[in-house]
Design a protein around this motif. Structure first.
Motif, short mmCIF file in Angstrom:
data_model
loop_
_atom_site.label_atom_id
_atom_site.label_comp_id
_atom_site.label_asym_id
_atom_site.label_seq_id
_atom_site.Cartn_x
_atom_site.Cartn_y
_atom_site.Cartn_z
N ILE A 110 0.84 -1.20 0.00
CA ILE A 110 0.00 0.00 0.00
C ILE A 110 0.87 1.25 0.00
O ILE A 110 0.61 2.21 -0.73
CB ILE A 110 -0.94 0.01 1.22
CG1 ILE A 110 -1.86 -1.21 1.23
CG2 ILE A 110 -1.75 1.31 1.28
CD1 ILE A 110 -2.84 -1.29 0.08
N ARG A 111 1.94 1.26 0.79
CA ARG A 111 2.84 2.42 0.83
C ARG A 111 3.48 2.66 -0.55
O ARG A 111 3.64 3.80 -0.98
CB ARG A 111 3.92 2.23 1.89
CG ARG A 111 4.70 3.52 2.20
CD ARG A 111 5.89 3.25 3.12
NE ARG A 111 5.51 2.62 4.36
CZ ARG A 111 5.17 3.27 5.48
NH1 ARG A 111 5.16 4.59 5.49
NH2 ARG A 111 4.86 2.61 6.58
N ASP A 112 3.87 1.58 -1.23
CA ASP A 112 4.44 1.72 -2.57
C ASP A 112 3.46 2.44 -3.50
O ASP A 112 3.86 3.28 -4.31
CB ASP A 112 4.76 0.35 -3.17
CG ASP A 112 5.91 -0.36 -2.48
OD1 ASP A 112 6.81 0.32 -1.96
OD2 ASP A 112 5.90 -1.61 -2.46
N LEU A 113 2.17 2.09 -3.40
CA LEU A 113 1.17 2.71 -4.25
C LEU A 113 0.99 4.19 -3.92
O LEU A 113 0.91 5.04 -4.81
CB LEU A 113 -0.17 1.98 -4.12
CG LEU A 113 -0.20 0.50 -4.52
CD1 LEU A 113 -1.61 -0.06 -4.36
CD2 LEU A 113 0.29 0.29 -5.95
N LEU A 114 0.95 4.51 -2.64
CA LEU A 114 0.75 5.90 -2.21
C LEU A 114 1.91 6.80 -2.61
O LEU A 114 1.74 8.00 -2.80
CB LEU A 114 0.55 5.95 -0.70
CG LEU A 114 -0.82 5.50 -0.18
CD1 LEU A 114 -0.76 5.18 1.30
CD2 LEU A 114 -1.88 6.57 -0.45
N THR A 115 3.10 6.22 -2.74
CA THR A 115 4.31 7.00 -3.04
C THR A 115 4.76 6.87 -4.49
O THR A 115 5.80 7.40 -4.86
CB THR A 115 5.46 6.58 -2.11
OG1 THR A 115 5.69 5.17 -2.26
CG2 THR A 115 5.16 6.89 -0.66
N HIS A 116 4.02 6.14 -5.30
CA HIS A 116 4.39 5.90 -6.71
C HIS A 116 5.77 5.25 -6.83
O HIS A 116 6.56 5.57 -7.72
CB HIS A 116 4.36 7.20 -7.52
CG HIS A 116 2.97 7.73 -7.72
ND1 HIS A 116 2.10 7.22 -8.66
CD2 HIS A 116 2.31 8.73 -7.10
CE1 HIS A 116 0.96 7.88 -8.61
NE2 HIS A 116 1.06 8.80 -7.66
N THR A 117 6.06 4.33 -5.93
CA THR A 117 7.31 3.57 -5.99
C THR A 117 7.04 2.08 -6.19
O THR A 117 7.88 1.24 -5.88
CB THR A 117 8.15 3.78 -4.71
OG1 THR A 117 7.37 3.37 -3.56
CG2 THR A 117 8.56 5.23 -4.54
N SER A 118 5.88 1.76 -6.74
CA SER A 118 5.46 0.36 -6.88
C SER A 118 6.13 -0.35 -8.05
O SER A 118 6.22 -1.57 -8.06
CB SER A 118 3.94 0.30 -7.07
OG SER A 118 3.57 1.00 -8.26
#
Length: 379
Positions: A110-118
């Motif tokens: 979820i954090r990856d998605l919120l930060t565009h680092t997925s």
């Protein structure tokens, strides 16, 4: 200043709002909502806010976070199993769009998605490799109208290779469309219903919709683009596969990254809620600590070479604040049709600048707007 750009034909219509110390100090429409019909731009015109949708979806995810429905570092595969054991692009052949992959070292979170680092990409506005792979797979950008099923498309997205290993770098992407899908999966509601119940209704955002009602259709501003000589022309219904009438179409594919339409006033309410630590007009949406998390840097590297990135927002860094007007800790973003917004906690300031035009050769209008706002502050 804004009127001078309109008089020169560089933009057709603009709406602005400035809130200082929780007080509305400037709210105005300039030029035309429909230049061909000579229809003036009213300050409460409805705009396609495109990627300004992302911040609202990010807040929606944090509502579920506060309800204990998810954790920030929880794998997306806990909610959509197809995202387990993904692959990462190794080599891409532009000539025939074939590629090779390697295994992802971990699942995206979820954090990856919120930060565009997925490691996800965008169709239409992404990298050449991402555009080709997503187009071949039939994965939409979320810009406009799609007669499709969001969950089915996100499951299809899971089968495509990531551009890089999760957490490795920043890449603007369909991450927030996926967050919107996760909201639907967890809440058992459409994103439209969830936003209305948990954000729009409590905050009194009365003009923010995925599907703009027919009764408000006359308030929708027209969309413009530029020809090869940079003359501003009306956006054609087939241009870039985005029919400008999409807000009035009965959609059920709700893009958490780009699907909403709204007014400058409604969006200022949303940003003031965050600046207030999660509360507005007696209605609490998030806790102060959650807002603090969202507006704190989440990256181990600089975003865009100078700034930071939080959970859904670009953050003004100390380096950036030494060169540009916004104070360190300001948070904001913008939209595809060249809208921009930010909140500045140090100045107790919320600003929203909205137009409906891309590309815009005279984008410095936004820079000058920001310069004028800060040069007018007396404290």
């Amino acid at each position: 200043m804004i009127q001078s750009y309109i008089d020169k034909g560089w933009v057709k219509g603009v709406a602005t709002i400035i809130v200082k110390d929780n007080r509305l100090v400037q709210y105005k429409g300039y030029g035309y909502a429909d230049a061909e019909a000579k229809k003036p731009m009213e300050k409460d015109a409805i705009f396609r806010i495109m990627s300004q949708t992302k911040a609202i979806t990010s807040v929606g995810i944090m509502v579920l976070y506060e309800q204990g429905k998810l954790t920030l570092d929880e794998p997306v595969s806990d909610f959509i199993p197809e995202f387990a054991h993904q692959t990462v692009l190794a080599k891409f052949n532009a000539a025939d769009t074939t590629y090779t992959t390697v295994p992802a070292r971990r699942d995206i979170t979820i954090r990856d998605l919120l930060t565009h680092t997925s490691g996800l990409d965008y169709n239409d506005i992404g990298t050449p490799a991402g555009n080709a792979i997503y187009t071949n797979a039939g994965i939409p950008s979320g810009l406009g109208y799609f007669n499709a099923n969001l969950l089915e498309k996100m499951k299809l997205l899971a089968k495509q290779p990531l551009l890089f290993q999760p957490g490795e770098k920043w890449q603007y992407s369909l991450s927030v469309d996926l967050l919107g899908c996760i909201i639907e999966v967890i809440s058992h509601q459409s994103l439209e219903q969830f936003f209305q119940k948990n954000i729009f209704g409590p905050l009194g955002m009365k003009d923010t919709y995925f599907n703009v009602p027919a009764s408000k259709a006359n308030r929708l501003a027209a969309v413009y683009t530029e020809d090869n000589q940079h003359n501003v022309i009306r956006w054609d219904h087939q241009y870039r596969h985005i029919d400008p009438d999409y807000p009035l179409m009965n959609k059920h594919y709700f893009s958490g990254g780009a699907g909403l339409s709204s007014t400058a006033f409604d969006y200022a309410i949303f940003m003031q809620m965050l600046l207030n630590g999660g509360i507005y007009n007696g209605h609490r949406i998030l806790s102060p600590r959650t807002v603090q998390l969202m507006t704190s840097n989440q990256l181990d590297f600089t975003f865009n070479g100078m700034d930071n990135f939080g959970l859904g927002f670009q953050l003004t860094s100390a380096k950036s604040a030494n060169k540009l007007p916004r104070n360190e800790g300001s948070f904001g973003w913008g939209g595809f049709y060249n809208s921009v917004y930010w909140a500045d906690p140090k100045a107790h300031l919320v600003c929203v600048f909205v137009l409906q035009q891309t590309p815009n050769s005279h984008y410095d209008i936004e820079t000058k707007f920001e310069d004028l706002v800060y040069s007018s502050l007396l404290k």
